[in-house]
Design a protein around this motif. Structure first.
Motif, mmCIF file in Angstrom:
data_model
loop_
_atom_site.group_PDB
_atom_site.id
_atom_site.type_symbol
_atom_site.label_atom_id
_atom_site.label_comp_id
_atom_site.label_asym_id
_atom_site.label_seq_id
_atom_site.Cartn_x
_atom_site.Cartn_y
_atom_site.Cartn_z
ATOM 1 N N CYS A 250 0.716 -1.430 -0.040
ATOM 2 C CA CYS A 250 -0.137 -0.240 -0.004
ATOM 3 C C CYS A 250 0.924 1.522 -0.157
ATOM 4 N N PHE A 251 0.189 2.518 -0.210
ATOM 5 C CA PHE A 251 1.076 3.335 -1.096
ATOM 6 C C PHE A 251 -0.019 4.260 -0.170
ATOM 7 N N GLY A 252 0.514 5.444 1.026
ATOM 8 C CA GLY A 252 -0.082 6.817 1.294
ATOM 9 C C GLY A 252 -0.052 7.470 0.367
ATOM 10 N N HIS A 253 -1.127 8.797 0.525
ATOM 11 C CA HIS A 253 -1.060 9.792 -0.939
ATOM 12 C C HIS A 253 -2.012 10.740 0.018
ATOM 13 N N MET A 254 -1.263 12.319 0.278
ATOM 14 C CA MET A 254 -1.524 13.480 0.744
ATOM 15 C C MET A 254 -1.760 13.885 -0.502
ATOM 16 N N ARG A 255 -2.679 15.606 -0.375
ATOM 17 C CA ARG A 255 -2.150 16.174 -1.013
ATOM 18 C C ARG A 255 -2.347 17.832 -0.270
ATOM 19 N N ASP A 256 -1.391 18.041 -0.385
ATOM 20 C CA ASP A 256 -1.737 20.091 -0.397
ATOM 21 C C ASP A 256 -1.398 20.659 -1.540
ATOM 22 N N HIS A 257 -3.222 21.314 -1.487
ATOM 23 C CA HIS A 257 -3.053 21.852 -2.878
ATOM 24 C C HIS A 257 -2.817 21.656 -4.203
#
Length: 198
Positions: free
Chosen positions: A126-133
């Motif tokens: 599994c790979f986590g993804h975060m978004r900042d704009h």
């Protein structure tokens, strides 16, 4: 586009659960997907404004794309969320077939059977993804270091650039499967199709 099906995908399978005999498969997959020692040196912490990417965002990011690696590629087909991959050469040749799963808490999980010279091994990564704009961060779960997957102003070195529309896996799978079966026979593997469940 039907977004209703994403509402059902909210819980990820357990990430990173593998047996001793398939540890090298996980290492191979991790190395292939997170290429270059530069990634490790770029480890950062997403800002407090960063949020997990939604299943819809992940679907749009990976749907019908191929993630190219130095010695192979992984394909994210929309149809049945099929995941196929190929990597290595000669004695290190491996191919995979399974599914890709996305969640509303930013996870992309690859649940596949990896076929190698020594057997077939199930692996879930599994790979986590975060978004900042417009900046996207990624890490290998459960404890990998965060790095910038896609900068707000994309750079040539963004891992995101390795996602291409061309299917670079399917056309090679038949010959890879055949070559691997030939290698197994030459190595004296009596039951090359036997699956090992971890």
């Amino acid at each position: 586009m039907n977004y209703l099906r994403f509402a059902r995908v909210v819980k990820a399978p357990s990430c990173g659960t593998i047996g001793r005999s398939s540890i090298w498969i996980a290492a191979l997959l991790s190395a292939a997907m997170l290429t270059g020692s530069a990634r490790a040196s770029e480890a950062i912490t997403p800002s407090a404004d960063a949020r997990p990417m939604s299943a819809v965002e992940l679907y749009l990011l990976y749907r019908d794309k191929t993630w190219t690696w130095p010695d192979g590629a992984g394909r994210f087909d929309d149809q049945e969320r099929r995941f196929t991959a190929r990597t290595g050469a000669g004695a290190t040749t491996a191919w995979a077939q399974g599914r890709w799963v996305i969640t509303n808490d930013g996870l992309l999980c690859l649940d596949a059977d990896w076929h190698t010279l020594s057997g077939i091994y199930r692996n879930n990564s599994c790979f986590g993804h975060m978004r900042d704009h417009e900046t996207i961060f990624q890490r290998k779960e459960p404890s990998g270091a965060w790095y910038v997957f896609k900068h707000a102003v994309p750079t040539k070195t963004d891992e995101f650039n390795k996602l291409v529309a061309d299917n670079l896996v399917s056309s090679d799978l038949a010959s890879i499967k055949s070559d691997l079966e030939d290698q197994k026979r030459l190595a004296g593997n009596k039951k090359p199709g036997k699956r090992t469940t971890q």
